[in-house]
Write a protein that holds these residues in place. Structure first.
Motif, PDB file in Angstrom:
ATOM      1  N   THR A  89       0.853  -1.185   0.000  1.00  0.00           N
ATOM      2  CA  THR A  89       0.000   0.000   0.000  1.00  0.00           C
ATOM      3  C   THR A  89       0.891   1.237   0.000  1.00  0.00           C
ATOM      4  OG1 THR A  89      -1.633  -1.225   1.296  1.00  0.00           O
ATOM      5  CG2 THR A  89      -1.870   1.158   1.245  1.00  0.00           C
ATOM      6  N   GLU A 134      -3.436   3.629  -0.984  1.00  0.00           N
ATOM      7  CA  GLU A 134      -3.903   2.918  -2.173  1.00  0.00           C
ATOM      8  C   GLU A 134      -3.176   1.581  -2.311  1.00  0.00           C
ATOM      9  OE1 GLU A 134      -4.640   6.877  -4.924  1.00  0.00           O
ATOM     10  OE2 GLU A 134      -2.644   5.972  -4.869  1.00  0.00           O
ATOM     11  N   LEU A 135      -3.922   0.539  -2.538  1.00  0.00           N
ATOM     12  CA  LEU A 135      -3.340  -0.776  -2.778  1.00  0.00           C
ATOM     13  C   LEU A 135      -2.643  -0.752  -4.134  1.00  0.00           C
ATOM     14  CD1 LEU A 135      -3.159  -3.641  -1.564  1.00  0.00           C
ATOM     15  CD2 LEU A 135      -5.175  -4.214  -2.916  1.00  0.00           C
TER      16      LEU A 135
END
Length: 94
Positions: free
Chosen positions: A71, A76-77
């Motif tokens: 991440t 955000e992945l």
């Protein structure tokens, strides 16, 4: 990744923990690069066990599947993979 593993092992040794012995890896699947990783990004990694079972042919070993994710600093992945590894069982044959 090597530096991450080495620092994690060193920290465990300093805490007096028994360091796990990992066996060979039969590979990985479901590798996904979800978003670009740019210069200057900071990636935090996490691992979660998805499954574990005994090896039918080698009862002293277990087969562990771990979902590893990354991440970025914005939450955000960006990365995901399902890794598989052989690990020695604590109580082989049970």
């Amino acid at each position: 990744m090597q530096l991450f593993v080495e620092s994690d092992v060193e920290a465990g040794v300093l805490r007096g923990e028994k360091i796990a012995v990992w066996g060979p890896s039969p590979g990985f699947r479901d590798l996904r690069w979800i978003k670009p990783v740019l210069a200057g990004d900071t990636i935090s990694y996490a691992s979660e066990v998805e499954s574990m079972r005994s090896s039918e042919k080698r009862p002293e070993w277990g087969i562990l599947q771990v979902r590893q994710t990354g991440t970025n600093q914005r939450g955000e992945l960006v990365f995901s993979v399902l890794a598989t590894a052989f690990v020695p069982r604590r109580n082989a044959g049970s």
